[in-house]
Design a protein around this motif. Structure first.
Motif, PDB file in Angstrom:
ATOM      1  N   LEU A   1       0.898  -1.334  -0.068  1.00  0.00           N
ATOM      2  CA  LEU A   1       0.077   0.014  -0.128  1.00  0.00           C
ATOM      3  C   LEU A   1       0.755   1.103  -0.167  1.00  0.00           C
ATOM      4  O   LEU A   1       0.626   2.173  -0.787  1.00  0.00           O
ATOM      5  N   VAL A   2       1.845   1.304   0.835  1.00  0.00           N
ATOM      6  CA  VAL A   2       2.735   2.212   0.659  1.00  0.00           C
ATOM      7  C   VAL A   2       3.802   2.643  -0.606  1.00  0.00           C
ATOM      8  O   VAL A   2       3.659   3.588  -1.095  1.00  0.00           O
ATOM      9  N   ASP A   3       3.824   1.339  -1.271  1.00  0.00           N
ATOM     10  CA  ASP A   3       4.174   1.408  -2.477  1.00  0.00           C
ATOM     11  C   ASP A   3       3.606   2.059  -3.620  1.00  0.00           C
ATOM     12  O   ASP A   3       3.772   2.793  -4.429  1.00  0.00           O
ATOM     13  N   GLU A   4       2.154   1.865  -3.411  1.00  0.00           N
ATOM     14  CA  GLU A   4       1.155   2.272  -4.270  1.00  0.00           C
ATOM     15  C   GLU A   4       0.982   3.846  -4.042  1.00  0.00           C
ATOM     16  O   GLU A   4       0.810   4.334  -4.999  1.00  0.00           O
ATOM     17  N   VAL A   5       1.082   4.241  -2.902  1.00  0.00           N
ATOM     18  CA  VAL A   5       0.911   5.676  -2.453  1.00  0.00           C
ATOM     19  C   VAL A   5       2.104   6.381  -2.989  1.00  0.00           C
ATOM     20  O   VAL A   5       1.828   7.355  -4.040  1.00  0.00           O
ATOM     21  N   ARG A   6       3.351   5.898  -3.132  1.00  0.00           N
ATOM     22  CA  ARG A   6       4.624   6.439  -3.789  1.00  0.00           C
ATOM     23  C   ARG A   6       4.305   6.619  -5.104  1.00  0.00           C
ATOM     24  O   ARG A   6       4.648   7.531  -5.933  1.00  0.00           O
ATOM     25  N   ARG A   7       4.036   5.492  -5.988  1.00  0.00           N
ATOM     26  CA  ARG A   7       4.019   5.415  -7.260  1.00  0.00           C
ATOM     27  C   ARG A   7       2.649   6.491  -7.735  1.00  0.00           C
ATOM     28  O   ARG A   7       2.972   7.098  -8.578  1.00  0.00           O
ATOM     29  N   THR A   8       1.668   6.524  -7.090  1.00  0.00           N
ATOM     30  CA  THR A   8       0.501   7.464  -7.209  1.00  0.00           C
ATOM     31  C   THR A   8       1.146   8.977  -7.220  1.00  0.00           C
ATOM     32  O   THR A   8       0.791   9.624  -7.943  1.00  0.00           O
ATOM     33  N   ILE A   9       2.034   9.299  -6.223  1.00  0.00           N
ATOM     34  CA  ILE A   9       2.491  10.700  -5.764  1.00  0.00           C
ATOM     35  C   ILE A   9       3.232  10.879  -7.307  1.00  0.00           C
ATOM     36  O   ILE A   9       3.158  11.995  -7.523  1.00  0.00           O
TER      37      ILE A   9
END
Length: 90
Positions: free
Chosen positions: A27-35
């Motif tokens: 989930l943290v990685d998905e947030v990073r990708r989205t940012i």
């Protein structure tokens, strides 16, 4: 990028990344990708000149903002917070 950065910074909270389990890290990685995608989409929006592509850029930005908000809400619901917002951008 200042307004978007401030907006995203307000949405972030606090917790160390080493405390995450595998699902939380995803989930943290998905947030990073989205940012990252949001930053790229904002740059694209500021550089596009064709009216049809401006519309595309606006829709892309809006969809990514909604995705980011969804992910942050999901993270908060699962007890995941971000202590160093700027670390998400790296």
């Amino acid at each position: 990028m200042g307004i978007l950065f401030d907006y995203l910074k307000e949405m972030a909270a606090t917790k160390n990344t080493y405390d995450y389990n595998i699902d939380e890290m995803q989930l943290v990685d998905e947030v990073r990708r989205t940012i990252k995608e949001l930053n790229e989409a904002e740059i694209y929006f500021h550089n596009v000149t064709d009216p049809d592509l401006v519309d595309y850029a606006i829709y892309r930005l809006e969809s990514l903002k909604r995705k980011y908000i969804y992910l942050i809400k999901k993270a908060k619901k699962e007890g995941i917070n971000f202590d160093n917002f700027s670390s998400l951008l790296s």
